[in-house]
Design an enzyme around this catalytic site. Structure first.
Site, PDB file in Angstrom:
ATOM      1  N   GLU A  57       0.864  -1.177   0.000  1.00 34.46           N
ATOM      2  CA  GLU A  57       0.000   0.000   0.000  1.00 34.46           C
ATOM      3  C   GLU A  57       0.903   1.231   0.000  1.00 34.46           C
ATOM      4  O   GLU A  57       1.826   1.307   0.816  1.00 34.46           O
ATOM      5  CB  GLU A  57      -0.882   0.031   1.264  1.00 34.46           C
ATOM      6  CG  GLU A  57      -1.827   1.225   1.232  1.00 34.46           C
ATOM      7  CD  GLU A  57      -2.582   1.476   2.539  1.00 34.46           C
ATOM      8  OE1 GLU A  57      -2.200   0.903   3.574  1.00 34.46           O
ATOM      9  OE2 GLU A  57      -3.551   2.259   2.508  1.00 34.46           O
ATOM     10  N   ARG A 114       5.739 -13.120   9.396  1.00 33.03           N
ATOM     11  CA  ARG A 114       6.357 -11.829   9.128  1.00 33.03           C
ATOM     12  C   ARG A 114       7.676 -11.745   9.878  1.00 33.03           C
ATOM     13  O   ARG A 114       7.998 -12.586  10.719  1.00 33.03           O
ATOM     14  CB  ARG A 114       5.430 -10.683   9.499  1.00 33.03           C
ATOM     15  CG  ARG A 114       4.962 -10.671  10.947  1.00 33.03           C
ATOM     16  CD  ARG A 114       4.397  -9.315  11.335  1.00 33.03           C
ATOM     17  NE  ARG A 114       3.168  -8.972  10.604  1.00 33.03           N
ATOM     18  CZ  ARG A 114       2.965  -7.798  10.026  1.00 33.03           C
ATOM     19  NH1 ARG A 114       3.878  -6.867  10.048  1.00 33.03           N
ATOM     20  NH2 ARG A 114       1.830  -7.540   9.424  1.00 33.03           N
ATOM     21  N   LYS A 136       4.419  -0.057  10.651  1.00 34.44           N
ATOM     22  CA  LYS A 136       4.491   1.236   9.977  1.00 34.44           C
ATOM     23  C   LYS A 136       4.002   2.353  10.898  1.00 34.44           C
ATOM     24  O   LYS A 136       4.541   3.446  10.900  1.00 34.44           O
ATOM     25  CB  LYS A 136       3.588   1.218   8.741  1.00 34.44           C
ATOM     26  CG  LYS A 136       4.277   0.804   7.456  1.00 34.44           C
ATOM     27  CD  LYS A 136       3.341   1.115   6.281  1.00 34.44           C
ATOM     28  CE  LYS A 136       3.552   0.144   5.140  1.00 34.44           C
ATOM     29  NZ  LYS A 136       2.543   0.300   4.078  1.00 34.44           N
TER      30      LYS A 136
END
Length: 565
Positions: free
Chosen positions: A41, A268, A278
Site C-alpha cells: 500500500e 512476518r 508502519k
RNA sequence: UGUCCGAUGGUGUAAUGGUAACACAGCUGGUUUUGGUCCAGCCGUUCAAGGUUCGAGUCCUUGUCGGACAACCA
C-alpha cells in the site's frame, strides 16, 4: 546464496512455500505457469519486513521461471500518496528486483470491481446497509458470539442497485451507507459476517481523480486483483490466513474456469531491539525520536541504505532466517553478521581515528615525511595498494593508550612496544597528563627504523594500532549508532509503551575525528572498513566536500571489549 | 468461552516414517602487521501424555503453552 540449514553439499532444502509451488507444478496446475506479486500500500516507506516479502515474491518467480508483478494496493485514497510510490519502487530496485512492465494498481480494476459488486447485488449476494458504523459493528457480534442480521439485509435488489449507483454519484454523505456482501452473520469467521465491501469516500484518488465516490475495501479488492492479474500464488503474511475463506468466497462468485490464485501465508519478520509496524515507525518520525524515515537507526530500507547496509547483506539475511508459519523473533545480531560478512569481502581498509590522541615520535627527524604502502583489502588480492603519509606527529585512538595497563592490554602503555599498522614498531617512553583533569594529552614514543613494514623484519609485538599523520589528516564528523531500543521486544509489554524503551544513546556524534587524506575523495556508494573499528560509509544526506560526515554501519566484532576492560 | 494457525539447542531454521543437523550467538585453542578475517574444537535440541508402527521430531488422540481474528485500515 544458500540456505543456512543444508542437508548436504550443494542441495538447499526447500521452504514450505517452495514445496507447495513444486507440488502445483508437478500436478500440472495453471499449465506450469508461476506468477506472484508484491502488493504494497503506498502509504509509507518500505522496511526490512517488506524486504522479506519482496525476496519471496520475486525470488519464487525467478526460481521457477515465472513472473512477479508490482501492484500498489491503492484502495484508500485518504491515506495514500504518490511520494510513497516512488520510494517503494526505488527500494525494490535497490534490492535488486525488477517487475519489468508489470507495474499495476488495484485502482486499475475499480471499474471491474464496481461491475462485480453490481453483479453481486443482482444475484442477491450484496445489499446496501443504511446503518451507522457503530450499529453495524455492534451487530457483528464477537468471536464467541454470533452476529445478527441487518434490518436492511433483505431490501430489494432494485433498491440496493439504485442506492449503490447514487452513492457513487455523490448523492450521500460519507458514512451514511455502505455496500455489504451477504455471506453469513453466524459464521465462526468474523470476516464472513456480511463484510463491508464498498464505502463512500469523497476524496480524490491519486490515479483516478474524482471518477469515484465509492471505493472498494481491501478485502474486496485484493483477492480479485490477484485473480484479474492471473496470479497463481498469492503470498502474504500470517494475519491474512483468516481472510482467506472470504477471498475464496468472492472468487467462487467471480471465477469462470478452474483457475484461482492460491494464497499461502508465511511469518512476518520480527527483529529484536526494534519495532516493525508502519504506525510505530511513523510515530518515531513524527515525534522527532528519529530524524526521518531514512534515519540510519530505522529498520526502513532507506534507513538501512543510508546506514551502509548493502542489498546483498539484506538478501542474505532474509535467506538465513527462512519462511515458516511460526511467529519468530529474529536476533538483530544475525543482520549485523550478514552485513559484516558481505563488507569484509569488499570494503577498502582505511585509517581513521575517532577520538584522537597526539603521539610524537621523538626520534623521528623534524620535517621528515614518507609515504608508506598499505594493502586496500587483505581479503581481496585484486584490491591493490595505496600510499599513506607518515611523519613525526601522529594521532592514535585514545582507547589505545593506558597509563596503568592490565596484563592483557596489548596496546600502548609506558615502556611497551606496539606496531603502527603498515609502518614501524614504536615504544612508549613518556606521556603528558593534564594535572587538573587527569586527561592524557600527549604520548611520546621512539620508533625503530629497522622495523619498517614490509622490510622483512621479523620481530613480533603483541599489538598493532591504526593511526593517521597529524599533518595530513582530514577532519570529519563520525556518527556512531547503537540499537534504537534497550529492550529486546519493545512493543511486547502489555503495560508499557514501546517508547519507554528508547535508547538515549542510540546516536553518538563525534566531531573531531581524524581520517587519512584519501577519504577526502570518498563517494556515497563507497564502503570502508576503518581498521580495527568497523564498517563506515559517507552519509548521503549531510556529508559535503570539506565537511565530511561518516556513518558507522556496524562495529567490528570485538573480543577484547567483551569483558576484559 | 468460539474459529483458525503454530511449538525442534540461547536465537533462527533443516531433517518429507529410518543415525536429530546447519547458521548465528557463547566458550577453548591456532594463525594473523586489524583483539577483525580465517582455521580447528567445545557447548547445547524434538512442549507433555497416550496411541499407531519393526521404527515417530514427523502420523493419530488428548492436553499445555503461544499467536491471529470482533476498522466504513491494509
Amino acid at each position: 546464496m544458500t540456505n543456512n540449514a543444508q542437508p548436504e553439499e550443494g542441495k538447499r532444502s526447500l521452504n514450505f512455500i517452495e514445496q507447495f509451488v513444486e507440488e502445483d507444478l508437478a500436478n500440472g496446475k495453471n499449465d506450469g505457469r508461476i506468477h506472484t506479486r508484491f502488493p504494497p500500500e503506498p502509504n509509507g516507506y518500505l522496511h526490512i519486513g517488506h524486504a522479506k516479502a519482496i525476496c519471496l515474491d520475486f525470488g519464487i518467480a525467478e526460481r521457477y521461471n515465472g513472473k512477479c508483478n508490482l501492484r500498489f494496493d491503492d484502495t484508500n485514497p485518504s491515506k495514500e500518496e504518490v511520494e510513497y510510490i516512488d520510494s517503494i519502487k526505488a527500494d525494490i530496485h535497490w534490492l535488486g528486483f525488477d517487475w519489468e512492465d508489470r507495474e499495476f494498481y488495484a485502482s486499475d480494476y475499480f471499474g471491474k470491481l464496481y461491475d462485480f459488486a453490481t453483479e453481486l447485488i443482482k444475484r442477491g449476494l450484496a445489499y446496501i446497509d443504511d446503518q451507522p458504523a457503530s450499529l453495524i459493528s455492534e451487530q457483528k457480534g464477537t468471536p464467541n458470539k454470533p452476529g445478527i442480521e441487518s434490518p436492511y439485509r433483505n431490501r430489494s435488489v432494485e433498491e440496493s442497485l439504485d442506492l449503490f449507483r447514487r452513492m457513487n454519484e455523490g448523492e450521500f454523505e460519507e458514512g451514511s451507507r455502505v455496500l455489504r456482501a451477504k455471506v453469513d452473520m453466524t459464521s465462526s469467521n468474523m470476516h464472513k459476517r456480511d463484510p463491508i465491501i464498498y464505502r463512500i469516500m469523497k476524496c480524490a484518488h491519486h490515479r483516478t481523480g474524482d471518477t469515484w465516490k465509492v471505493y472498494p475495501m481491501y478485502d474486496f479488492a485484493h483477492g480479485q486483483s490477484d485473480y484479474f492479474e492471473g496470479v497463481t500464488h498469492s503470498l502474504c503474511t500470517l494475519e491474512f490466513e483468516v481472510h482467506r475463506p472470504l477471498y475464496d468466497w468472492f472468487i467462487d462468485q467471480l471465477k469462470e474456469g478452474d483457475y484461482r490464485p492460491r494464497q499461502i501465508e508465511f511469518n512476518r519478520l520480527n527483529l529484536t531491539y526494534t519495532v516493525m509496524s508502519k504506525r510505530k515507525l511513523l510515530q518515531l518520525v513524527q515525534t522527532g525520536q528519529v530524524l526521518g524515515w531514512d534515519d540510519p537507526r530505522m529498520p526502513s530500507l532507506s534507513g538501512l541504505r543510508r546506514r551502509g547496509y548493502t542489498p546483498a547483506s539484506i538478501r542474505n539475511f532474509v535467506d538465513m532466517i527462512g519462511y515458516t508459519k511460526y511467529e519468530a523473533m529474529n536476533d538483530v545480531g544475525l543482520l549485523e553478521f550478514a552485513v559484516r560478512e558481505d563488507l569484509n569481502k569488499t570494503a577498502t581498509r582505511v585509517m581513521g581515528v575517532l577520538r584522537p590522541l597526539k603521539l610524537i615520535l621523538t626520534n623521528y627527524p623534524e620535517g621528515q615525511e614518507e609515504q608508506l604502502e598499505t594493502v586496500n583489502n587483505p581479503e581481496d588480492e585484486n584490491a591493490g595498494t595505496r600510499l599513506l603519509p607518515f611523519g613525526r606527529e601522529l594521532y592514535i585512538e585514545q582507547d589505545d593508550f593506558m597509563e596503568d595497563a592490565p596484563k592483557k592490554f596489548f596496546r600502548l602503555s609506558p615502556g611497551n612496544e606496539v606496531r603502527l599498522k603498515s609502518a614501524y614498531i614504536i615504544k612508549c617512553e613518556d606521556f603528558v597528563k593534564d594535572p587538573k583533569t587527569g586527561e592524557i594529552t600527549e604520548v611520546h614514543c621512539t620508533y625503530d627504523p629497522l622495523t619498517k613494514s614490509g622490510s622483512g623484519e621479523s620481530r613480533k609485538v603483541k599489538g598493532t594500532l591504526h593511526w593517521v599523520s597529524a599533518k595530513h589528516a582530514i577532519d570529519a564528523e563520525v556518527r556512531l549508532y547503537d540499537r534504537l531500543f534497550v529492550d529486546e521486544e519493545p512493543d511486547g509489554h502489555k503495560d508499557k509503551d514501546f517508547t519507554e524503551f528508547l535508547n538515549p544513546e542510540s546516536l553518538e556524534r563525534l566531531s573531531n575525528c581524524k581520517l587519512e587524506p584519501s577519504l577526502a575523495n570518498a563517494k556515497v556508494e563507497d564502503r570502508f572498513q576503518f581498521t580495527r573499528l568497523g564498517y563506515f560509509c559517507l552519509d548521503s544526506k549531510d556529508s559535503k566536500p570539506g565537511n565530511l560526515v561518516f556513518n558507522r554501519t556496524v562495529p567490528l566484532k570485538d573480543s577484547w571489549g567483551k569483558g576484559n576492560r
